[in-house]
Design an enzyme around this catalytic site. Structure first.
Site, mmCIF file in Angstrom:
data_model
loop_
_atom_site.group_PDB
_atom_site.id
_atom_site.type_symbol
_atom_site.label_atom_id
_atom_site.label_comp_id
_atom_site.label_asym_id
_atom_site.label_seq_id
_atom_site.Cartn_x
_atom_site.Cartn_y
_atom_site.Cartn_z
ATOM 1 N N LYS A 246 2.892 11.302 7.011
ATOM 2 C CA LYS A 246 2.096 11.078 8.223
ATOM 3 C C LYS A 246 2.661 11.772 9.451
ATOM 4 O O LYS A 246 2.412 12.938 9.678
ATOM 5 C CB LYS A 246 1.865 9.590 8.429
ATOM 6 C CG LYS A 246 0.964 8.992 7.334
ATOM 7 C CD LYS A 246 0.355 7.692 7.730
ATOM 8 C CE LYS A 246 -0.441 7.080 6.573
ATOM 9 N NZ LYS A 246 -1.636 7.847 6.212
ATOM 10 N N ASP B 296 9.621 2.971 1.724
ATOM 11 C CA ASP B 296 8.422 3.740 2.058
ATOM 12 C C ASP B 296 8.200 3.600 3.559
ATOM 13 O O ASP B 296 7.662 2.602 4.036
ATOM 14 C CB ASP B 296 7.222 3.203 1.272
ATOM 15 C CG ASP B 296 5.928 3.932 1.594
ATOM 16 O OD1 ASP B 296 5.872 4.656 2.615
ATOM 17 O OD2 ASP B 296 4.945 3.770 0.850
ATOM 18 N N PHE C 264 0.861 -1.177 0.000
ATOM 19 C CA PHE C 264 0.000 0.000 0.000
ATOM 20 C C PHE C 264 0.898 1.228 0.000
ATOM 21 O O PHE C 264 1.570 1.521 0.991
ATOM 22 C CB PHE C 264 -0.941 0.047 1.202
ATOM 23 C CG PHE C 264 -1.857 1.247 1.146
ATOM 24 C CD1 PHE C 264 -2.992 1.214 0.361
ATOM 25 C CD2 PHE C 264 -1.553 2.408 1.836
ATOM 26 C CE1 PHE C 264 -3.825 2.330 0.267
ATOM 27 C CE2 PHE C 264 -2.372 3.522 1.752
ATOM 28 C CZ PHE C 264 -3.518 3.475 0.971
#
Length: 401
Positions: free
Chosen positions: A255, A226, A141
């Site tokens: 984030k 990531d 994801f």
């Protein structure tokens, strides 16, 4: 109709149904606790998918944001501003890298990484035009833009959005043999999550990340990590790659970098890699804006202390111990994770991940399901020990037939 019902009905009527949130309407939040419009309190064991690593309303971050709001919030990259150089310098130092390319959301940073490694492949490695390949892992994801979902294996994320962007090879996560076979002379990068979050907090086999690192060095391929969800303290280290002693060629961050206040993301790499860009070839009006830089600088300062990483490591050990005890009783069939981050699979006789999440909500604990039987647990790193123990005890309480 309750106030909660009214809010949910209005949202359902006037917003696209791209999410299936739990039926709670949050009005205020502080630390690891949220309060809904009815005045009921909930312990947050999700932390905005790691965007709230430092908790709701963290005073250091709020004060940094307020101070910047009084000065200047946006210049665009048409001009310099006085927080930009410090942000780039300090984030590069935190990562052990040389250069930073700031964006806003995580998926923007992933798109930026894709563009960067392709340009590096053509300008530096010498890959023939239009032939660059990027190797990724199944069940990944990395976001939901058209290019990113082009290398997703999740039907919900991918279906009905074609035609898809070419140039990606998908191999099973953790399978080094498949990775070796996929890397060719036209491969410019391997893009991986050091821990796959959306897939259920999947930790790769021991030695996998170092082997990928060795392979990419051997084949002159960039290793892109990531760390949007796994980075910035969540796993008990600043970066999840550190658990395996791995330093990638590029970090993709987001984030927690914005402290749960503003969206902040970045690609961080060497001067050789990010130096491929020239003015006008990539950019963002809001990327690296003064408000974002002010908040991110405070996040970086907090991480430099090591306090939050140590707390995640210590409380994470306790959390895994409690969850493994539930697995020993047969109520959970799997427990995975690192630091204050866990994915647990609920035994089928106790309901689906969604059903368990709803029962926990009724008891004042908020988690979120993913991929059927799995729920993710990722408390703010500032959560109190007693609060964490209480929240975990509620998981055991709801797992009854």
């Amino acid at each position: 109709m309750t106030t909660t019902d009214a809010f949910i009905a209005a949202a359902d009527a006037h917003s696209a149904h791209t999410y299936h949130p739990l039926p709670v309407v949050v009005a205020t939040a502080d630390g690891a606790w949220m309060t809904d419009v009815e005045g009921r309190r909930y312990l947050d064991l999700l932390a905005g998918y790691s965007a709230l690593n430092f908790g709701h309303g963290n005073r250091r971050l709020i004060e940094a944001a307020k101070a910047q709001l009084e000065r200047v919030t946006l210049t665009s990259r048409a001009f310099h501003h006085d927080r930009f150089a410090a942000f780039c310098t300090e984030l590069a130092e935190l990562c052990g890298m040389e250069m930073v390319l700031p964006m806003n959301t995580g998926t923007e940073a992933v798109e930026t990484a894709v563009k960067t490694v392709r340009k590096w492949g053509y300008r530096v490695k010498g890959v023939p035009a239009e032939m660059a390949k990027i190797v990724v892992a199944g069940n990944n994801f990395h976001g939901r833009t058209t290019t990113v979902i082009s290398f997703s294996t999740d039907p919900e994320a991918r279906a009905d959005y074609g035609p898809y962007t070419p140039g990606f090879e998908i191999v099973p996560y953790g399978d080094l043999t498949a990775m070796r076979a996929a890397v060719t002379e036209n491969t410019v990068a391997v893009l991986l999550e050091p821990i796959q979050g959306e897939a259920g907090v999947l930790v790769p086999p021991a030695g996998y990340l170092p082997a990928v690192r060795a392979l990419t060095r051997e084949r002159n391929v960039l290793f892109v990590a990531d760390e949007i969800q796994s980075g910035l303290g969540r796993t008990g280290r600043t970066f999840a790659c550190e658990h395996e002693g791995v330093v990638p060629d590029m970090y993709v961050l987001g984030k927690a970098l914005g402290g749960g206040i503003v969206p902040v993301s970045a690609v961080v790499s060497s001067a050789e890699v990010l130096g491929v860009f020239r003015p006008g070839e990539h950019g963002s009006t809001f990327g690296g804006n003064p408000l974002a830089c002010a908040v991110a600088l405070e996040v970086i300062a907090m991480l430099r202390s090591g306090e939050y990483q140590a707390r995640a490591a210590e409380l994470g050990e306790r959390m895994r111990g409690e969850l493994k005890a539930l697995a020993d009783t047969g109520r959970l069939t799997a427990v995975r994770g690192r630091g204050l981050w866990a994915g647990v699979d609920v035994a089928p006789e106790y309901g689906s991940g969604r059903e368990v999440s709803e029962r926990l909500m009724d008891r004042g604990v908020l988690v979120k399901d993913t991929r059927g039987p799995t729920i993710r647990i990722a408390p703010p790193l500032v959560i109190g020990e007693g609060d964490l123990e209480w929240g975990l005890s509620q998981i055991g309480e709801v797992l009854t037939v």
